[in-house]
Design an enzyme around this catalytic site. Sequence first.
Site, PDB file in Angstrom:
ATOM      1  N   TYR A 246     -21.520  43.094  54.806  1.00 40.22           N
ATOM      2  CA  TYR A 246     -22.489  43.040  53.498  1.00 40.22           C
ATOM      3  C   TYR A 246     -23.614  43.528  53.113  1.00 40.22           C
ATOM      4  O   TYR A 246     -23.966  43.009  54.394  1.00 40.22           O
ATOM      5  CB  TYR A 246     -22.237  41.492  52.243  1.00 40.22           C
ATOM      6  CG  TYR A 246     -22.800  40.847  52.952  1.00 40.22           C
ATOM      7  CD1 TYR A 246     -23.765  39.840  53.572  1.00 40.22           C
ATOM      8  CD2 TYR A 246     -21.367  40.314  53.833  1.00 40.22           C
ATOM      9  CE1 TYR A 246     -23.635  38.845  54.096  1.00 40.22           C
ATOM     10  CE2 TYR A 246     -21.222  38.715  54.477  1.00 40.22           C
ATOM     11  CZ  TYR A 246     -23.307  38.204  54.658  1.00 40.22           C
ATOM     12  OH  TYR A 246     -22.770  37.329  55.387  1.00 40.22           O
TER      13      TYR A 246
ATOM     14  N   TYR B 271     -19.561  33.990  48.644  1.00 40.88           N
ATOM     15  CA  TYR B 271     -20.722  34.186  49.735  1.00 40.88           C
ATOM     16  C   TYR B 271     -19.419  33.078  50.958  1.00 40.88           C
ATOM     17  O   TYR B 271     -18.234  32.025  49.933  1.00 40.88           O
ATOM     18  CB  TYR B 271     -21.311  32.206  49.913  1.00 40.88           C
ATOM     19  CG  TYR B 271     -22.571  32.614  48.858  1.00 40.88           C
ATOM     20  CD1 TYR B 271     -24.024  33.551  49.802  1.00 40.88           C
ATOM     21  CD2 TYR B 271     -23.234  32.806  47.938  1.00 40.88           C
ATOM     22  CE1 TYR B 271     -24.953  33.826  48.790  1.00 40.88           C
ATOM     23  CE2 TYR B 271     -23.872  33.659  46.852  1.00 40.88           C
ATOM     24  CZ  TYR B 271     -25.174  33.955  48.225  1.00 40.88           C
ATOM     25  OH  TYR B 271     -26.100  34.706  47.228  1.00 40.88           O
ATOM     26  N   SER B 272     -19.613  32.841  52.042  1.00 41.62           N
ATOM     27  CA  SER B 272     -18.620  32.484  53.495  1.00 41.62           C
ATOM     28  C   SER B 272     -18.560  31.265  53.362  1.00 41.62           C
ATOM     29  O   SER B 272     -19.897  31.204  53.274  1.00 41.62           O
ATOM     30  CB  SER B 272     -18.387  33.342  54.642  1.00 41.62           C
ATOM     31  OG  SER B 272     -18.692  35.275  54.504  1.00 41.62           O
TER      32      SER B 272
ATOM     33  N   CYS C 136     -18.946  40.331  61.003  1.00 35.78           N
ATOM     34  CA  CYS C 136     -19.038  39.868  59.564  1.00 35.78           C
ATOM     35  C   CYS C 136     -20.334  39.992  59.769  1.00 35.78           C
ATOM     36  O   CYS C 136     -21.099  39.146  60.971  1.00 35.78           O
ATOM     37  CB  CYS C 136     -18.414  38.204  59.667  1.00 35.78           C
ATOM     38  SG  CYS C 136     -19.032  37.904  57.907  1.00 35.78           S
TER      39      CYS C 136
ATOM     40  N   GLU D 136     -16.477  42.170  57.331  1.00 36.01           N
ATOM     41  CA  GLU D 136     -16.389  41.801  56.125  1.00 36.01           C
ATOM     42  C   GLU D 136     -17.893  41.667  56.154  1.00 36.01           C
ATOM     43  O   GLU D 136     -18.916  41.561  57.763  1.00 36.01           O
ATOM     44  CB  GLU D 136     -16.272  40.257  55.941  1.00 36.01           C
ATOM     45  CG  GLU D 136     -16.950  39.393  55.210  1.00 36.01           C
ATOM     46  CD  GLU D 136     -15.768  38.208  54.592  1.00 36.01           C
ATOM     47  OE1 GLU D 136     -14.639  38.700  53.951  1.00 36.01           O
ATOM     48  OE2 GLU D 136     -15.999  37.269  54.779  1.00 36.01           O
TER      49      GLU D 136
HETATM   50  C1  LIG Z   1     -17.441  38.837  51.315  1.00 35.80           C
HETATM   51  C2  LIG Z   1     -18.802  38.696  51.404  1.00 35.80           C
HETATM   52  C3  LIG Z   1     -19.554  37.732  51.806  1.00 35.80           C
HETATM   53  C4  LIG Z   1     -20.421  37.143  52.112  1.00 35.80           C
HETATM   54  N1  LIG Z   1     -21.114  36.317  52.562  1.00 35.80           N
HETATM   55  C5  LIG Z   1     -22.910  36.050  52.480  1.00 35.80           C
HETATM   56  C6  LIG Z   1     -22.851  34.862  53.076  1.00 35.80           C
HETATM   57  O1  LIG Z   1     -21.678  34.062  53.874  1.00 35.80           O
HETATM   58  N2  LIG Z   1     -24.366  34.690  52.923  1.00 35.80           N
HETATM   59  C7  LIG Z   1     -26.001  35.485  52.413  1.00 35.80           C
HETATM   60  O2  LIG Z   1     -26.427  34.828  52.502  1.00 35.80           O
HETATM   61  N3  LIG Z   1     -24.427  36.162  51.579  1.00 35.80           N
HETATM   62  C8  LIG Z   1     -23.699  36.749  51.365  1.00 35.80           C
HETATM   63  N4  LIG Z   1     -22.899  37.507  50.927  1.00 35.80           N
HETATM   64  C9  LIG Z   1     -23.932  38.395  49.982  1.00 35.80           C
HETATM   65  C10 LIG Z   1     -24.520  37.200  49.030  1.00 35.80           C
HETATM   66  O3  LIG Z   1     -22.854  37.168  48.369  1.00 35.80           O
HETATM   67  C11 LIG Z   1     -25.602  38.154  47.940  1.00 35.80           C
HETATM   68  O4  LIG Z   1     -25.316  39.712  47.916  1.00 35.80           O
HETATM   69  C12 LIG Z   1     -26.979  37.883  48.622  1.00 35.80           C
HETATM   70  O5  LIG Z   1     -26.826  36.465  48.922  1.00 35.80           O
HETATM   71  C13 LIG Z   1     -27.988  38.325  47.336  1.00 35.80           C
HETATM   72  O6  LIG Z   1     -27.318  37.784  46.258  1.00 35.80           O
HETATM   73  P1  LIG Z   1     -28.933  38.440  45.433  1.00 35.80           P
HETATM   74  O7  LIG Z   1     -27.859  37.267  43.668  1.00 35.80           O
HETATM   75  O8  LIG Z   1     -29.582  36.845  45.657  1.00 35.80           O
HETATM   76  O9  LIG Z   1     -29.760  39.374  45.349  1.00 35.80           O
HETATM   77  P2  LIG Z   1     -29.514  40.534  43.587  1.00 35.80           P
HETATM   78  O10 LIG Z   1     -30.374  39.941  42.509  1.00 35.80           O
HETATM   79  O11 LIG Z   1     -27.628  40.388  43.673  1.00 35.80           O
HETATM   80  O12 LIG Z   1     -30.061  41.841  44.620  1.00 35.80           O
HETATM   81  C14 LIG Z   1     -31.801  41.577  44.469  1.00 35.80           C
HETATM   82  C15 LIG Z   1     -31.580  43.096  45.356  1.00 35.80           C
HETATM   83  O13 LIG Z   1     -31.707  42.933  46.982  1.00 35.80           O
HETATM   84  C16 LIG Z   1     -30.593  43.615  47.409  1.00 35.80           C
HETATM   85  N5  LIG Z   1     -29.256  42.927  48.262  1.00 35.80           N
HETATM   86  C17 LIG Z   1     -28.779  42.441  47.987  1.00 35.80           C
HETATM   87  N6  LIG Z   1     -28.028  41.515  49.220  1.00 35.80           N
HETATM   88  C18 LIG Z   1     -28.761  41.353  50.417  1.00 35.80           C
HETATM   89  C19 LIG Z   1     -29.157  41.393  51.362  1.00 35.80           C
HETATM   90  N7  LIG Z   1     -27.967  40.677  51.845  1.00 35.80           N
HETATM   91  N8  LIG Z   1     -29.834  41.780  52.055  1.00 35.80           N
HETATM   92  C20 LIG Z   1     -30.946  42.385  51.405  1.00 35.80           C
HETATM   93  N9  LIG Z   1     -30.922  43.065  49.967  1.00 35.80           N
HETATM   94  C21 LIG Z   1     -29.922  42.587  49.646  1.00 35.80           C
HETATM   95  C22 LIG Z   1     -29.772  44.145  46.017  1.00 35.80           C
HETATM   96  O14 LIG Z   1     -29.552  45.267  46.320  1.00 35.80           O
HETATM   97  C23 LIG Z   1     -31.120  44.045  45.057  1.00 35.80           C
HETATM   98  O15 LIG Z   1     -31.497  45.323  45.643  1.00 35.80           O
HETATM   99  C24 LIG Z   1     -21.017  37.988  50.812  1.00 35.80           C
HETATM  100  C25 LIG Z   1     -21.293  39.005  50.036  1.00 35.80           C
HETATM  101  C26 LIG Z   1     -20.156  39.770  50.583  1.00 35.80           C
HETATM  102  C27 LIG Z   1     -19.380  41.171  49.324  1.00 35.80           C
END
Ligand SMILES: Cc1cc2nc3c(=O)[nH]c(=O)nc-3n(C[C@H](O)[C@H](O)[C@H](O)COP(=O)(O)OP(=O)(O)OC[C@H]3O[C@@H](n4cnc5c(N)ncnc54)[C@H](O)[C@@H]3O)c2cc1C
Length: 415
Positions: free
Chosen positions: A415, A205-206, A373, A413
């Site tokens: 995602y 998370y950023s 981003c 950035e």
């Molecule tokens: C560099 C970087 C910075 C990030 N900063 C932020 C941030 O500031 N705020 C933020 O909320 N997230 C951010 N993310 C995304 C975050 O890391 C997670 O991927 C996101 O919160 C989903 O994680 P989860 O465990 O809830 O879902 P998971 O349990 O990992 O995934 C559940 C399902 O949802 C899908 N999914 C995953 N992410 C998303 C998405 N964003 N939109 C739609 N479907 C998705 C997956 O493919 C999977 O099918 C960032 C990612 C990166 C790489």
Amino acid sequence: MNAPLPVDVLKQHLIDPEICIRCNTCEETCPVDAITHDSANYVVDPDICNGCMACVPPCPTGSIDNWRLVVRAEAYSVQEQLGWEELPGEKSLPAQAAPESTQAESAAPDPAAFAEPPAAAMPAGASVPPWSAAHPYVNLYTHKTPMTATVVGNYRVTGTDTESDIHHIVLDFGELPFPVLEGQSIGILPPGEDAQGRPHHARQYSLASPRDGERAGYNNLSLTVKRVTQDYGGAAAHGVCSNYLCDLAKNDTVRVIGPFGHTFLMPNHPRANLIMICTGTGSAPMRAMTERSRRRIGTGEVGRLMLFFGARTERELPYFGPLMKLPRDFIDINLALSREAGQPKRYVQDLIRERAPAVRELLADRNTCIYVCGLKGMEVGVLDALREVMVQAGEDWSILHDVLRREGRLHFETY
Ligand SMILES: Cc1cc2nc3c(=O)[nH]c(=O)nc-3n(C[C@H](O)[C@H](O)[C@H](O)COP(=O)(O)OP(=O)(O)OC[C@H]3O[C@@H](n4cnc5c(N)ncnc54)[C@H](O)[C@@H]3O)c2cc1C
Ligand code: SF4
Ligand code: SF4
């Protein structure tokens, strides 16, 4: 007597599973698809990797920059690497396989020889920070040594009548050091196990707050977290970490690793300008940079800030209220709304085109850095719009794009 046959040596590219935060950046970057993963590890296929180094600068943790000299026939297989919990030590090589031998040189790609990735692998953004960025700390806390932070605030920053449930979460680190810079991220280790019975991997998370804290002078920081209730295809899904974070109550504790990121950083020199382009939670680093600049207005050193911020409606824009209260002579705000009733659909790239003269003026200034981003896929639209803005004025975008990359002035950035 015959000399022993030379042994074919490989400088094998490996990923450190103890530091890797499974962010997928390397897999997306590798031009030859040498990187793969399962639910536990990211690994490099020794039969495909050519040592081009394209994946090394974008890795936020440095876990990808590991190399071992091995006899090629005994290289660690993908299957072996997938089972690792830590990197193996160096193996001793047979005497006739000394790395200075001619055969070893031809067989082992020297990473130093690939300072610049080949053109086909050139990423859209820079792999170096702006020249004046402060030095970031990374990997202070790892999977093995996470730190515990306390939740001191958690509230929704999007309209309660919208589908987009985005939270502003404030974490306090107490007495423990956690030095961060705007543009960096942290990793959260959600409790529990995945379907294979292994601990959940960290999610990134950023930071949404500046280096001196969500509240200036406090050892805390904030995040902007969207509750994931659908996967990328729109099917119902329950995001493990985002739901965990959005449901946290005040005084709950969270396991944190990081900080991560050494390139998406803001310039530190006086009069540096920022063009910030974001959607949804991509606003987190923009909030951090804007707040850093706002706290420094009195120094007279703050340059121009221009923000392009996209969402479906105003009520789905995180931080809409506080953003609109910022003075117009401090930040030039451009909101692109794609589903606001009674308004034409507009995306950030449309607004970049509409504001072409102002964008060009900023791009002509070497003190300007651009940050993008948010949603995966916005990269192409933004690059097209920037190209169009320059080409309209008879400028060569490819030259400027190259300069922006080399000088660490264009960062993505998504995602
Ligand atoms: C560099 C970087 C910075 C990030 N900063 C932020 C941030 O500031 N705020 C933020 O909320 N997230 C951010 N993310 C995304 C975050 O890391 C997670 O991927 C996101 O919160 C989903 O994680 P989860 O465990 O809830 O879902 P998971 O349990 O990992 O995934 C559940 C399902 O949802 C899908 N999914 C995953 N992410 C998303 C998405 N964003 N939109 C739609 N479907 C998705 C997956 O493919 C999977 O099918 C960032 C990612 C990166 C790489
Ligand atoms: S942390 Fe580095 S090695 Fe791990 S998945 Fe991300 S980019 Fe790849
Ligand atoms: S060094 Fe090049 S080929 Fe090897 S994994 Fe990284 S990007 Fe792919």
